[in-house]
Design a protein around this motif. Sequence first.
Motif, mmCIF file in Angstrom:
data_model
loop_
_atom_site.group_PDB
_atom_site.id
_atom_site.type_symbol
_atom_site.label_atom_id
_atom_site.label_comp_id
_atom_site.label_asym_id
_atom_site.label_seq_id
_atom_site.Cartn_x
_atom_site.Cartn_y
_atom_site.Cartn_z
ATOM 1 N N ALA A 1 0.918 -1.005 0.248
ATOM 2 C CA ALA A 1 -0.152 0.073 0.027
ATOM 3 C C ALA A 1 0.879 1.235 0.054
ATOM 4 O O ALA A 1 0.299 2.342 -0.195
ATOM 5 N N ARG A 2 2.069 1.102 0.299
ATOM 6 C CA ARG A 2 2.979 2.388 0.183
ATOM 7 C C ARG A 2 3.234 2.757 -1.054
ATOM 8 O O ARG A 2 3.959 2.143 -1.810
ATOM 9 N N THR A 3 2.931 3.941 -1.347
ATOM 10 C CA THR A 3 2.636 4.648 -2.808
ATOM 11 C C THR A 3 3.841 5.699 -2.913
ATOM 12 O O THR A 3 4.067 6.240 -3.891
ATOM 13 N N GLU A 4 4.424 6.273 -1.796
ATOM 14 C CA GLU A 4 5.324 7.327 -1.876
ATOM 15 C C GLU A 4 6.722 6.756 -2.464
ATOM 16 O O GLU A 4 7.345 5.593 -2.654
ATOM 17 N N GLU A 5 7.454 7.804 -3.407
ATOM 18 C CA GLU A 5 8.485 7.340 -4.077
ATOM 19 C C GLU A 5 9.864 6.888 -3.427
ATOM 20 O O GLU A 5 10.193 5.732 -3.860
ATOM 21 N N ASP A 6 9.845 7.576 -1.993
ATOM 22 C CA ASP A 6 10.886 6.783 -1.220
ATOM 23 C C ASP A 6 11.043 5.394 -1.087
ATOM 24 O O ASP A 6 11.782 4.535 -0.881
ATOM 25 N N ALA A 7 9.486 4.915 -0.603
ATOM 26 C CA ALA A 7 9.336 3.520 -0.414
ATOM 27 C C ALA A 7 9.519 2.812 -1.781
ATOM 28 O O ALA A 7 10.416 1.602 -1.630
ATOM 29 N N LYS A 8 9.412 3.163 -2.869
ATOM 30 C CA LYS A 8 9.472 2.567 -4.046
ATOM 31 C C LYS A 8 11.135 2.369 -4.390
ATOM 32 O O LYS A 8 11.664 1.040 -4.591
ATOM 33 N N VAL A 9 11.793 3.456 -4.080
ATOM 34 C CA VAL A 9 12.966 3.499 -4.352
ATOM 35 C C VAL A 9 13.893 2.508 -3.326
ATOM 36 O O VAL A 9 14.641 1.695 -3.781
ATOM 37 N N ALA A 10 13.545 2.455 -2.075
ATOM 38 C CA ALA A 10 13.802 1.670 -0.927
ATOM 39 C C ALA A 10 13.667 0.234 -1.188
ATOM 40 O O ALA A 10 14.658 -0.507 -1.410
ATOM 41 N N ALA A 11 12.733 -0.117 -1.743
ATOM 42 C CA ALA A 11 12.318 -1.628 -2.390
ATOM 43 C C ALA A 11 13.170 -1.941 -3.290
ATOM 44 O O ALA A 11 13.987 -2.970 -3.376
#
Length: 129
Positions: free
Chosen positions: A86-96
């Motif tokens: 559910a995490r939609t923020e760019e930082d979360a995507k980059v971290a993953a």
Amino acid sequence: MAAPVSVLIVEDEPAILELVAINLEHAGFAPLRAASAEDAARLLRQRLPEVALIDWMLPGQSGLALARRLRADVRTRELPIIFLTARTEEDAKVAALEAGADDYLTKPFSARELVARIRALLRRRAPQL
């Protein structure tokens, strides 16, 4: 006939876990269910799936930590990983992605898109499939 492609689903929400598993079964995959990173580790010791779908928010160890652990292990280093979160923020995507994810899909998502992403990932990993 070849055995169905196995997909490990690591999701702590039972309804989402079951919904994803049922949709994957309908698409011809063999889902393996895990409700936590620890359950996933247990399953992975027994059998190596062709793809792993990992939720970010898991009890105990996070999906991010699990992805890092999978990438650090020789046996699972090449395992394709898709984050379902559910995490939609760019930082979360980059971290993953930096933790080793090959793809990232935010909830809610369509079963058709998920299946298409799994198939695309498998084509890139093993062109003979």
